[in-house]
Motif scaffolding. Structure first.
Motif, short mmCIF file in Angstrom:
data_model
loop_
_atom_site.label_atom_id
_atom_site.label_comp_id
_atom_site.label_asym_id
_atom_site.label_seq_id
_atom_site.Cartn_x
_atom_site.Cartn_y
_atom_site.Cartn_z
N LEU A 161 3.56 20.97 -18.24
CA LEU A 161 4.31 22.16 -18.55
C LEU A 161 5.39 21.84 -19.69
N HIS A 162 5.96 20.72 -19.51
CA HIS A 162 7.29 20.50 -20.50
C HIS A 162 6.98 19.40 -21.30
N LYS A 163 6.11 19.52 -22.43
CA LYS A 163 5.63 18.46 -23.21
C LYS A 163 6.77 17.81 -23.87
N LYS A 164 8.02 18.26 -24.06
CA LYS A 164 9.06 17.66 -24.95
C LYS A 164 9.96 16.93 -23.98
N ASP A 165 9.78 16.79 -22.63
CA ASP A 165 10.75 16.11 -21.71
C ASP A 165 10.46 14.61 -21.98
N PHE A 166 11.27 14.01 -22.77
CA PHE A 166 11.08 12.72 -23.13
C PHE A 166 11.63 11.69 -22.13
N LEU A 167 12.79 12.04 -21.30
CA LEU A 167 13.11 11.35 -20.27
C LEU A 167 12.34 11.11 -19.13
N SER A 168 11.54 12.31 -19.03
CA SER A 168 10.37 12.18 -17.82
C SER A 168 9.50 11.39 -18.43
N GLN A 169 9.12 11.45 -19.64
CA GLN A 169 8.16 10.49 -19.93
C GLN A 169 8.39 9.05 -19.79
N ARG A 170 9.65 8.93 -20.03
CA ARG A 170 10.09 7.29 -19.77
C ARG A 170 10.08 6.94 -18.46
N GLY A 171 10.46 7.76 -17.65
CA GLY A 171 10.33 7.81 -16.13
C GLY A 171 9.20 7.23 -15.69
N LEU A 172 8.04 8.15 -16.36
CA LEU A 172 6.77 8.15 -16.07
C LEU A 172 6.33 6.78 -16.26
N GLU A 227 0.83 -1.33 0.00
CA GLU A 227 -0.07 -0.01 -0.01
C GLU A 227 0.73 1.10 -0.01
N PHE A 228 1.85 1.20 0.66
CA PHE A 228 2.70 2.43 0.76
C PHE A 228 3.68 2.72 -0.53
N GLN A 229 3.77 1.41 -0.97
CA GLN A 229 4.61 1.87 -2.34
C GLN A 229 3.80 2.42 -3.42
N VAL A 230 2.49 1.56 -3.36
CA VAL A 230 1.49 2.23 -4.53
C VAL A 230 1.22 3.73 -4.20
N PHE A 231 0.96 4.03 -3.12
CA PHE A 231 0.88 5.54 -2.55
C PHE A 231 2.07 6.28 -3.11
N SER A 232 3.05 5.94 -2.77
CA SER A 232 4.31 6.75 -3.22
C SER A 232 4.45 6.79 -4.71
N PHE A 233 4.35 5.51 -5.45
CA PHE A 233 4.29 5.84 -6.92
C PHE A 233 3.03 6.65 -7.50
N THR A 234 1.91 6.53 -6.61
CA THR A 234 0.92 7.46 -7.30
C THR A 234 1.13 8.95 -7.15
N ASN A 235 1.92 9.42 -5.91
CA ASN A 235 2.26 10.79 -5.79
C ASN A 235 3.35 11.06 -6.71
N LYS A 236 4.30 10.13 -7.10
CA LYS A 236 5.22 10.52 -8.13
C LYS A 236 4.42 10.64 -9.67
N ILE A 237 3.54 9.81 -9.92
CA ILE A 237 2.98 9.91 -11.10
C ILE A 237 2.20 11.13 -11.36
N ARG A 238 1.59 11.62 -10.03
CA ARG A 238 1.04 12.78 -10.55
C ARG A 238 1.67 14.05 -10.52
N ARG A 239 2.96 13.83 -9.75
CA ARG A 239 3.83 15.04 -9.81
C ARG A 239 4.46 15.04 -11.44
N LEU A 240 4.85 13.67 -11.98
CA LEU A 240 5.49 13.81 -13.04
C LEU A 240 4.35 14.43 -14.19
N THR A 241 3.20 13.78 -14.04
CA THR A 241 2.08 14.34 -14.94
C THR A 241 2.03 15.83 -15.04
N SER A 242 1.85 16.56 -13.76
CA SER A 242 1.69 17.93 -13.76
C SER A 242 3.09 18.63 -14.53
N HIS A 243 4.00 17.88 -14.00
CA HIS A 243 5.75 18.36 -14.82
C HIS A 243 5.52 18.26 -16.36
N LEU A 244 4.89 17.15 -16.77
CA LEU A 244 4.80 16.78 -18.27
C LEU A 244 3.75 17.86 -19.10
#
Length: 90
Positions: free
Chosen positions: A42-53, A23-40
């Protein structure tokens, strides 16, 4: 830059004691996913972040599949708390 603040679903005491739980791991991944989504947004051509997502999405999906097989009640509760769609399982 837009910063999103997410309300913690898991209480603070439980976080510190049980960082290895699914549960904690899924929770932390979900927070990372939401943070990366909001980053992307703004920065549509950040392909490394897309790969990480995509990698984090895959990890979260594998953990959710594991939890679904092991304990369906905990899975349903976690999906409801984090407001995640249930994946289509083939």
């Amino acid at each position: 830059m837009i910063k999103n603040s997410f309300i913690s679903v898991i209480p603070q005491e439980e976080k510190e004691e049980n960082k290895g739980s699914v549960e904690f791991q899924v929770f932390s991944f979900t927070n990372k996913i939401r943070r990366l989504t909001s980053h992307l947004e703004l920065h549509k051509k950040d392909f490394l972040s897309q790969r990480g997502l995509r990698k984090i999405l895959g990890k979260r999906q594998r953990l959710l599949t594991y939890l679904l097989k092991k304990n369906r009640v905990r899975y349903k509760k976690l999906i409801g708390q984090l407001d995640i769609r249930e994946p289509k399982i083939h």
